[in-house]
Design a protein around this motif. Sequence first.
Motif, PDB file in Angstrom:
ATOM      1  N   PRO A   1      40.126  32.316  29.858  1.00  0.00           N
ATOM      2  CA  PRO A   1      38.804  32.700  30.352  1.00  0.00           C
ATOM      3  C   PRO A   1      37.878  33.187  29.239  1.00  0.00           C
ATOM      4  O   PRO A   1      38.304  33.898  28.338  1.00  0.00           O
ATOM      5  CB  PRO A   1      39.116  33.817  31.351  1.00  0.00           C
ATOM      6  CG  PRO A   1      40.440  34.358  30.924  1.00  0.00           C
ATOM      7  CD  PRO A   1      41.193  33.194  30.374  1.00  0.00           C
ATOM      8  N   LYS A   2      36.611  32.788  29.367  1.00  0.00           N
ATOM      9  CA  LYS A   2      35.591  33.256  28.416  1.00  0.00           C
ATOM     10  C   LYS A   2      35.076  34.626  28.820  1.00  0.00           C
ATOM     11  O   LYS A   2      34.681  35.429  27.979  1.00  0.00           O
ATOM     12  CB  LYS A   2      34.439  32.254  28.376  1.00  0.00           C
ATOM     13  CG  LYS A   2      33.315  32.617  27.406  1.00  0.00           C
ATOM     14  CD  LYS A   2      32.208  31.563  27.431  1.00  0.00           C
ATOM     15  CE  LYS A   2      31.074  31.925  26.476  1.00  0.00           C
ATOM     16  NZ  LYS A   2      29.971  30.914  26.534  1.00  0.00           N
ATOM     17  N   HIS A   3      35.035  34.854  30.142  1.00  0.00           N
ATOM     18  CA  HIS A   3      34.577  36.141  30.668  1.00  0.00           C
ATOM     19  C   HIS A   3      35.572  36.623  31.729  1.00  0.00           C
ATOM     20  O   HIS A   3      36.029  35.828  32.557  1.00  0.00           O
ATOM     21  CB  HIS A   3      33.194  36.021  31.328  1.00  0.00           C
ATOM     22  CG  HIS A   3      32.151  35.408  30.460  1.00  0.00           C
ATOM     23  ND1 HIS A   3      31.571  36.082  29.407  1.00  0.00           N
ATOM     24  CD2 HIS A   3      31.572  34.172  30.491  1.00  0.00           C
ATOM     25  CE1 HIS A   3      30.675  35.297  28.822  1.00  0.00           C
ATOM     26  NE2 HIS A   3      30.665  34.131  29.464  1.00  0.00           N
ATOM     27  N   VAL A   4      35.861  37.909  31.715  1.00  0.00           N
ATOM     28  CA  VAL A   4      36.714  38.520  32.732  1.00  0.00           C
ATOM     29  C   VAL A   4      35.972  39.724  33.310  1.00  0.00           C
ATOM     30  O   VAL A   4      35.501  40.588  32.565  1.00  0.00           O
ATOM     31  CB  VAL A   4      38.062  38.977  32.139  1.00  0.00           C
ATOM     32  CG1 VAL A   4      38.916  39.644  33.212  1.00  0.00           C
ATOM     33  CG2 VAL A   4      38.805  37.794  31.529  1.00  0.00           C
ATOM     34  N   PHE A   5      35.854  39.746  34.630  1.00  0.00           N
ATOM     35  CA  PHE A   5      35.215  40.869  35.319  1.00  0.00           C
ATOM     36  C   PHE A   5      36.229  41.480  36.275  1.00  0.00           C
ATOM     37  O   PHE A   5      36.825  40.766  37.099  1.00  0.00           O
ATOM     38  CB  PHE A   5      33.984  40.406  36.096  1.00  0.00           C
ATOM     39  CG  PHE A   5      32.858  39.911  35.229  1.00  0.00           C
ATOM     40  CD1 PHE A   5      31.879  40.789  34.766  1.00  0.00           C
ATOM     41  CD2 PHE A   5      32.783  38.564  34.865  1.00  0.00           C
ATOM     42  CE1 PHE A   5      30.840  40.336  33.958  1.00  0.00           C
ATOM     43  CE2 PHE A   5      31.746  38.104  34.061  1.00  0.00           C
ATOM     44  CZ  PHE A   5      30.767  38.985  33.598  1.00  0.00           C
ATOM     45  N   VAL A   6      36.397  42.795  36.175  1.00  0.00           N
ATOM     46  CA  VAL A   6      37.348  43.519  37.017  1.00  0.00           C
ATOM     47  C   VAL A   6      36.601  44.625  37.741  1.00  0.00           C
ATOM     48  O   VAL A   6      35.895  45.424  37.103  1.00  0.00           O
ATOM     49  CB  VAL A   6      38.485  44.134  36.185  1.00  0.00           C
ATOM     50  CG1 VAL A   6      39.487  44.842  37.095  1.00  0.00           C
ATOM     51  CG2 VAL A   6      39.177  43.076  35.334  1.00  0.00           C
ATOM     52  N   CYS A   7      36.745  44.695  39.068  1.00  0.00           N
ATOM     53  CA  CYS A   7      36.027  45.718  39.831  1.00  0.00           C
ATOM     54  C   CYS A   7      36.912  46.257  40.951  1.00  0.00           C
ATOM     55  O   CYS A   7      37.561  45.493  41.669  1.00  0.00           O
ATOM     56  CB  CYS A   7      34.733  45.143  40.415  1.00  0.00           C
ATOM     57  SG  CYS A   7      33.702  46.398  41.224  1.00  0.00           S
ATOM     58  N   GLY A   8      36.901  47.576  41.095  1.00  0.00           N
ATOM     59  CA  GLY A   8      37.676  48.223  42.149  1.00  0.00           C
ATOM     60  C   GLY A   8      37.778  49.706  41.874  1.00  0.00           C
ATOM     61  O   GLY A   8      36.971  50.277  41.132  1.00  0.00           O
ATOM     62  N   SER A   9      38.792  50.346  42.467  1.00  0.00           N
ATOM     63  CA  SER A   9      39.012  51.771  42.224  1.00  0.00           C
ATOM     64  C   SER A   9      39.474  51.979  40.788  1.00  0.00           C
ATOM     65  O   SER A   9      39.886  51.037  40.106  1.00  0.00           O
ATOM     66  CB  SER A   9      40.071  52.299  43.185  1.00  0.00           C
ATOM     67  OG  SER A   9      41.332  51.707  42.881  1.00  0.00           O
ATOM     68  N   ASN A  10      39.441  53.232  40.345  1.00  0.00           N
ATOM     69  CA  ASN A  10      39.894  53.541  38.992  1.00  0.00           C
ATOM     70  C   ASN A  10      41.313  53.043  38.754  1.00  0.00           C
ATOM     71  O   ASN A  10      41.597  52.402  37.737  1.00  0.00           O
ATOM     72  CB  ASN A  10      39.839  55.055  38.762  1.00  0.00           C
ATOM     73  CG  ASN A  10      38.544  55.480  38.089  1.00  0.00           C
ATOM     74  OD1 ASN A  10      37.981  54.736  37.294  1.00  0.00           O
ATOM     75  ND2 ASN A  10      38.089  56.660  38.424  1.00  0.00           N
ATOM     76  N   ALA A  11      42.211  53.360  39.683  1.00  0.00           N
ATOM     77  CA  ALA A  11      43.617  52.969  39.510  1.00  0.00           C
ATOM     78  C   ALA A  11      43.752  51.453  39.481  1.00  0.00           C
ATOM     79  O   ALA A  11      44.509  50.901  38.664  1.00  0.00           O
ATOM     80  CB  ALA A  11      44.462  53.565  40.639  1.00  0.00           C
ATOM     81  N   PHE A  12      43.022  50.773  40.358  1.00  0.00           N
ATOM     82  CA  PHE A  12      43.094  49.316  40.398  1.00  0.00           C
ATOM     83  C   PHE A  12      42.598  48.715  39.083  1.00  0.00           C
ATOM     84  O   PHE A  12      43.233  47.811  38.512  1.00  0.00           O
ATOM     85  CB  PHE A  12      42.269  48.775  41.565  1.00  0.00           C
ATOM     86  CG  PHE A  12      42.206  47.271  41.607  1.00  0.00           C
ATOM     87  CD1 PHE A  12      43.214  46.539  42.216  1.00  0.00           C
ATOM     88  CD2 PHE A  12      41.158  46.585  41.006  1.00  0.00           C
ATOM     89  CE1 PHE A  12      43.166  45.155  42.226  1.00  0.00           C
ATOM     90  CE2 PHE A  12      41.104  45.207  41.010  1.00  0.00           C
ATOM     91  CZ  PHE A  12      42.117  44.490  41.616  1.00  0.00           C
TER      92      PHE A  12
END
Length: 249
Positions: A213-224
Motif C-alpha cells: 500500500p502507498k497509503h494506510v489509514f487507521v481509525c478507531g479507539s486508542n486501543a484499536f
Amino acid sequence: MTDAVPPAAAQWQAATITAIIPRTARIKSFFFALPRPFTHRPGQYVDLRLTAPDGYSAVRSYSIASAPDNPGEIELAIDRLDDGEVSPFFHDVAEMGDEIELRGPLGGHFVWSVEDGGPLLLVGGGSGLVPLMAMIRHRHSTGSVVPVLLLLSARTWDDVLYRGELLELARLDNGFTLVLSLTRDTPRRDGDYPRRIDAALMSEVVARMPVAPKHVFVCGSNAFVNSAADGALAAGIPAEVIRTERYGA
C-alpha cells in the motif's frame, strides 16, 4: 507513523437535520443541510455544538461519512455513547428540522483524494469506519479504480456499519476488497476472520494486496489504533505511510 493534527479555525453555522437513518443498533446517520455550503476532503470532520438554556455548551467532533459530491449537505454517523453528553441527544431527542450549530470542514492530515493514488489499506474499528467510508464513496463516485482494501473490525455481523453498501461495492469487482474481522461472531463470507486484528492477521491481509500500500489509514479507539498500527508495522509497512485517527480515551 503520524496522528491527526488539531483543527484549524472555522465559522459556526446553523445546519438543519434533513434525514435520520438507523444504521446499526447503536449508530444512526444524520444528514445536515448547510446554509453555507462547503466542499470537504474525504477524511475530514466537523464540530457540533449543543448549548443548554443556562449557557452550558458541549462540542464534539464527528467525521464526515459522505463523499464531497454535494457541497450543500453532509452525512454524519453518530455512535451512541451511554455516558456521552452529545450522542444521547442525537439518538433520543434530535428530529428532522432541528437546527444544530456546526463548523468545518476541519483536519488536513487524515485525508485522501483519488489524485493521491494508491493502493490504499484502510483499517477501521466500529464507527472508525466513518472517515474511511467517505474515501470509499469518493473513489466510487469518481469512477476511480485505485486498489483499496478495507479491513473492518466489528463485534458481530449486525454491527457492521454500512454493511449492505460495502458488500455491494465489493461485488462490483473493480479493485475494492472488503475483509471483516468479527470479534464476537462467526464469519459469513470466505476470507473474513472470527477474531481481533493482530499482527498475524494484518500480515495475511497485506499479503492479499497486489502491491504494497502507498497509503494506510487507521481509525478507531486508542486501543484499536495501537494494535492495528503495530500490526501494520510488523507486516513491513513503513511508518511514514501510516496515518491514524483516534476516537475517545
